[in-house]
Design a protein around this motif. Structure first.
Motif, PDB file in Angstrom:
ATOM      1  N   LYS A  21      -0.987  -3.690  16.679  1.00 28.01           N
ATOM      2  CA  LYS A  21      -1.473  -3.585  18.056  1.00 28.01           C
ATOM      3  C   LYS A  21      -1.107  -2.232  18.667  1.00 28.01           C
ATOM      4  O   LYS A  21      -1.902  -1.627  19.386  1.00 28.01           O
ATOM      5  N   ALA A  22       0.096  -1.751  18.374  1.00 27.38           N
ATOM      6  CA  ALA A  22       0.555  -0.495  18.967  1.00 27.38           C
ATOM      7  C   ALA A  22      -0.254   0.702  18.479  1.00 27.38           C
ATOM      8  O   ALA A  22      -0.349   1.714  19.176  1.00 27.38           O
ATOM      9  N   LEU A  23      -0.845   0.589  17.286  1.00 26.05           N
ATOM     10  CA  LEU A  23      -1.610   1.701  16.713  1.00 26.05           C
ATOM     11  C   LEU A  23      -3.077   1.677  17.123  1.00 26.05           C
ATOM     12  O   LEU A  23      -3.905   2.339  16.491  1.00 26.05           O
ATOM     13  N   HIS A  24      -3.404   0.956  18.146  1.00 25.39           N
ATOM     14  CA  HIS A  24      -4.801   0.840  18.597  1.00 25.39           C
ATOM     15  C   HIS A  24      -5.415   2.227  18.791  1.00 25.39           C
ATOM     16  O   HIS A  24      -4.881   3.078  19.489  1.00 25.39           O
ATOM     17  N   GLY A  25      -6.529   2.458  18.091  1.00 27.25           N
ATOM     18  CA  GLY A  25      -7.228   3.742  18.208  1.00 27.25           C
ATOM     19  C   GLY A  25      -6.861   4.743  17.133  1.00 27.25           C
ATOM     20  O   GLY A  25      -7.506   5.795  17.023  1.00 27.25           O
ATOM     21  N   ILE A  26      -5.828   4.447  16.339  1.00 27.05           N
ATOM     22  CA  ILE A  26      -5.426   5.340  15.244  1.00 27.05           C
ATOM     23  C   ILE A  26      -5.828   4.686  13.921  1.00 27.05           C
ATOM     24  O   ILE A  26      -5.426   3.557  13.645  1.00 27.05           O
ATOM     25  N   PRO A  27      -6.605   5.352  13.088  1.00 26.89           N
ATOM     26  CA  PRO A  27      -6.998   4.754  11.801  1.00 26.89           C
ATOM     27  C   PRO A  27      -5.766   4.534  10.909  1.00 26.89           C
ATOM     28  O   PRO A  27      -4.922   5.423  10.783  1.00 26.89           O
ATOM     29  N   PHE A  28      -5.686   3.368  10.317  1.00 25.82           N
ATOM     30  CA  PHE A  28      -4.561   3.060   9.428  1.00 25.82           C
ATOM     31  C   PHE A  28      -4.936   1.885   8.536  1.00 25.82           C
ATOM     32  O   PHE A  28      -5.950   1.207   8.754  1.00 25.82           O
ATOM     33  N   SER A  29      -4.123   1.670   7.529  1.00 32.09           N
ATOM     34  CA  SER A  29      -4.212   0.434   6.750  1.00 32.09           C
ATOM     35  C   SER A  29      -2.805  -0.107   6.585  1.00 32.09           C
ATOM     36  O   SER A  29      -1.821   0.622   6.741  1.00 32.09           O
ATOM     37  N   VAL A  30      -2.722  -1.379   6.297  1.00 29.42           N
ATOM     38  CA  VAL A  30      -1.425  -2.020   6.094  1.00 29.42           C
ATOM     39  C   VAL A  30      -1.212  -2.190   4.593  1.00 29.42           C
ATOM     40  O   VAL A  30      -2.109  -2.661   3.887  1.00 29.42           O
ATOM     41  N   LEU A  31      -0.055  -1.790   4.127  1.00 26.06           N
ATOM     42  CA  LEU A  31       0.234  -1.916   2.704  1.00 26.06           C
ATOM     43  C   LEU A  31       0.041  -3.371   2.271  1.00 26.06           C
ATOM     44  O   LEU A  31       0.571  -4.290   2.880  1.00 26.06           O
ATOM     45  N   GLY A  32      -0.700  -3.538   1.208  1.00 24.81           N
ATOM     46  CA  GLY A  32      -1.090  -4.877   0.770  1.00 24.81           C
ATOM     47  C   GLY A  32      -2.583  -5.064   0.863  1.00 24.81           C
ATOM     48  O   GLY A  32      -3.153  -5.901   0.164  1.00 24.81           O
ATOM     49  N   ALA A  53      -5.430   5.387   2.272  1.00 29.17           N
ATOM     50  CA  ALA A  53      -5.346   5.710   3.689  1.00 29.17           C
ATOM     51  C   ALA A  53      -4.430   6.907   3.930  1.00 29.17           C
ATOM     52  O   ALA A  53      -3.490   7.158   3.172  1.00 29.17           O
ATOM     53  N   HIS A  54      -4.736   7.649   5.009  1.00 34.53           N
ATOM     54  CA  HIS A  54      -3.868   8.758   5.408  1.00 34.53           C
ATOM     55  C   HIS A  54      -2.592   8.218   6.047  1.00 34.53           C
ATOM     56  O   HIS A  54      -1.505   8.776   5.862  1.00 34.53           O
ATOM     57  N   LEU A  55      -2.721   7.125   6.794  1.00 35.14           N
ATOM     58  CA  LEU A  55      -1.585   6.470   7.441  1.00 35.14           C
ATOM     59  C   LEU A  55      -1.478   5.039   6.934  1.00 35.14           C
ATOM     60  O   LEU A  55      -2.427   4.260   7.052  1.00 35.14           O
TER      61      LEU A  55
END
Length: 669
Positions: A585-596, A603-605
């Motif tokens: 939720k805190a990363l709203h607006g930043i592209p990311f993926s969750v490990l798994g 992903a870059h992040l």
């Protein structure tokens, strides 16, 4: 005035261009091969061989075809370009020699004190596959200080994103010794963070497949990692080296004879992983054999041939004393009984042959009699019975497990059947043990086992029986043991793997983790692994370390991520598992993926749950709430080991943000 190197650089660029053209020709010739065979099996075999060869000859323009050159001294005065695979011209002359060839060894091991016949070692610098620089090292000037390689430093510290790369251009002498160990040698590598132990293990697999290809192509090579994300992270290394035959799996997949629902209770799984369970299961399997209470009677024609009960018991005892698998004995018993019948026939004056014995062995009376004495064992059903029948478990665990331990293993709620049971990984490992007691597990030629310190005794046994006649490369770090059942020592682990004669190497020189970061993390070592040597960073760049106490650690982490996002390289945002949802939720607006996630290594992040950080590395790491990472484990020591893992994932910079107090051992100067 420094010498003009532009002509030399251009000549090397031309050589690279010609080498790539030659590789394309090699691939074209392989693709044009015609298959002429009337045998369909041979056709498919040849098609598969050509496909593998085509894959080996693939050329990635972003990956340098060669990375070094060796200029040998007299009497040969030969020059060899060292690369990821062998490339020859149309006349068969080598343009690039494989890094695994004997001629390439001096590239990794030659020094001014021991030049190994080499006059000059040349390293090449590349950017996105384009040659940009070279660097010569004169090895003839003995007694002088070893030359520092800026190109080597740049390659080690080069920012990265996505999966792990090979380290073929940067292998160090102590690593090369491990990589080139013989196929008959089992080697255990105790490696501190950043020492390249995972890469060393993968490059050893590639070397063995090169040096012992015929043997290992038949027997097989397997890489075992801790989880699927880790396998995706390392998945491109072997193909980049031209090796596609090695298989990769996790321990969970390795023992997955049943559907695994998830982990069990920690204390129970610790018990299920205890080596004592092997004897309990051995007793349970062999208790299935029954002693005969009556004779075997085989009607055949006008005769009824009899094998007395005591004679059948002798046959069973003889089979059991041979030390064979349960299933092998079960398969042999009908033939033993049939042979006893044939002896009766011969005593009566008949002359039966082998066909008669086979016929008697397949007859209904013999099959039914043998089945009653030596019934089939279903591994999952047997474990189901043990965990649902306290009296049965007590019978086989007597003198091995205490009454309290036996009670821990009995299920509170009994599933309808073995098929409906929710098996844990620890359960599946026990089922795999039973399956091996019944029928021998086939052995591979070589197994690379990474993060071995996290496996229980029973899991180590499961891996070990996959290479009972082969060798292993065992990789790990006792200080990074983060499971409740983590092995206390490598001697103990090797015993359960069945490799007590293995040689152990300790790597302490960190090539990836910067000095400031490794020194900070090493504050934990006196508590989590006091017997290990502290790692040392050999990089000239000290790296960056920032530790901040903030009112809102997630908000500060997001700000730190935004700041490092402007720099090249991958980013890992490591958080306690309990904060993953809040971090999303805190990363709203930043592209990311969750490990798994399936695309996590691209992903870059990456948002990295602390429990999945092991074995990975990122150029930049933002770590949230160290105390929360410690608190997420069953005990403080395991929690501090988990924190040690998380703190040592950074290659360039580490930012630690926290609101809770840091663990006291980190605050110590």
């Amino acid at each position: 005035m420094p010498p003009d190197t532009s002509d030399t650089l251009q000549a090397e660029k031309d050589y690279l261009k010609n080498s790539r053209a030659a590789l394309a020709v090699m691939r074209e010739k392989t693709g044009a091969l015609e298959i002429h065979s009337a045998d369909r099996v041979n056709q498919e075999f040849l098609k598969a061989a050509i496909y593998r060869r085509m894959k080996e000859l693939e050329d990635d323009p972003d990956v340098p075809l060669f990375f070094g050159r060796l200029d040998y001294l007299e009497p040969t005065d030969e020059t060899f370009h060292v690369g990821r695979r062998h490339v020859n011209d149309t006349l068969g002359e080598p343009l690039v020699v494989d890094w695994r060839a004997d001629i390439s060894v001096p590239f990794y091991r030659a020094s001014k004190t021991e030049p190994m016949g080499v006059g000059v070692r040349r390293r090449f610098g590349f950017t996105h596959g384009e040659m940009t620089a070279f660097e010569d090292e004169d090895l003839t000037a003995s007694g002088q200080v070893e030359q520092h390689s800026n190109i080597l430093d740049a390659e080690i510290e080069r920012p990265r994103s996505g999966p792990m790369r090979d380290i073929v251009a940067t292998i160090q002498p102590e690593q090369d010794v491990i990589v080139r160990a013989g196929v008959e040698d089992t080697i255990c590598v105790q490696g501190a963070p950043g020492t390249g132990k995972t890469a060393v293990g993968l490059h050893r697999a590639a070397y063995l497949l090169y040096a012992y290809r015929d043997q290992l192509s038949r027997a097989g090579v397997l890489v075992v990692g801790p989880n699927a994300s880790f396998l995706r992270y390392i998945g491109d290394v072997l193909p980049a080296l031209g090796e596609i035959e090695a298989k990769q799996t996790t321990v969970e997949e390795l023992v997955g004879r049943v559907k695994i629902a998830g982990p069990g209770a920690a204390l129970v799984d610790v018990l299920k992983g205890d080596a004592r369970m092997a004897e309990v299961l051995h007793r349970a399997v062999w208790s299935s054999v029954n002693l005969p209470l009556e004779s075997l009677v085989v009607p055949r024609g006008a005769h009824r041939w009899r094998v007395a009960a005591y004679q059948a018991e002798e046959l069973i005892t003889e089979l059991r004393n041979r030390g064979i698998r349960y299933g092998a004995g079960r398969a042999m018993l009908p033939q033993r009984l049939a042979h006893a019948v044939l002896l009766r026939m011969e005593a009566a004056g008949d002359s039966p042959d082998d066909r008669v014995q086979d016929s008697v062995a397949r007859s209904r009376p013999v099959k039914q009699y043998a089945e009653a004495l030596w019934p089939a064992v279903d591994p999952a059903k047997l474990l189901f019975r043990l965990f649902t029948d306290p009296e049965l478990l007590a019978e086989h665990a007597d003198g091995i497990l205490t009454a309290d331990e036996q009670a821990m293993l009995i299920w509170d709620k009994v599933p309808r059947s073995a098929g409906a049971a929710k098996w844990s990984v620890a359960d599946a490992t026990l089922i795999d043990e039973i399956a091996d007691l019944v029928d021998r597990t086939p052995s591979l030629g070589h197994v690379v086992l990474d993060e071995a310190q996290d496996l229980s005794a029973m899991q180590l046994r499961a891996v070990g029986r996959r290479c009972s006649t082969g060798s292993m490369t065992v990789l790990g770090d006792i200080a990074q043991g983060t499971t409740p059942w983590a092995t206390p020592s490598w001697d103990e682990a090797l015993k359960h793997l069945g490799k007590t004669g293995a040689h152990t190497e300790e790597l302490t020189a960190g090539f990836r983790v910067p000095g400031q970061v490794i020194e900070y993390a090493a504050r934990l070592l006196p508590t989590i692994a006091p017997h290990l040597k502290p790692p040392t960073a050999v990089r000239r760049a000290r790296g960056e370390l920032t530790i901040s106490r903030v009112p809102d650690s997630l908000a500060a982490a997001v700000a730190a991520v935004r700041e490092v996002s402007e720099r090249p390289g991958s980013i890992g945002l490591i958080v306690p598992d309990a904060l993953v949802i809040a971090t999303r939720k805190a990363l709203h607006g930043i592209p990311f993926s969750v490990l798994g996630d399936e695309d996590d290594v691209d992903a870059h992040l990456d948002v990295v749950p602390a429990s999945l950080a092991k074995g990975l590395e990122f150029d930049h790491v933002v770590l949230v709430e160290p105390a929360g990472i410690v608190a997420g484990e069953a005990d403080e020591r395991t929690g501090l080991r988990r924190l040690y893992v998380c703190l040592t994932r950074a290659v360039t910079s580490l930012v630690v943000v926290h609101n809770e107090d840091l663990p006291l051992v980190l605050e110590a100067a």
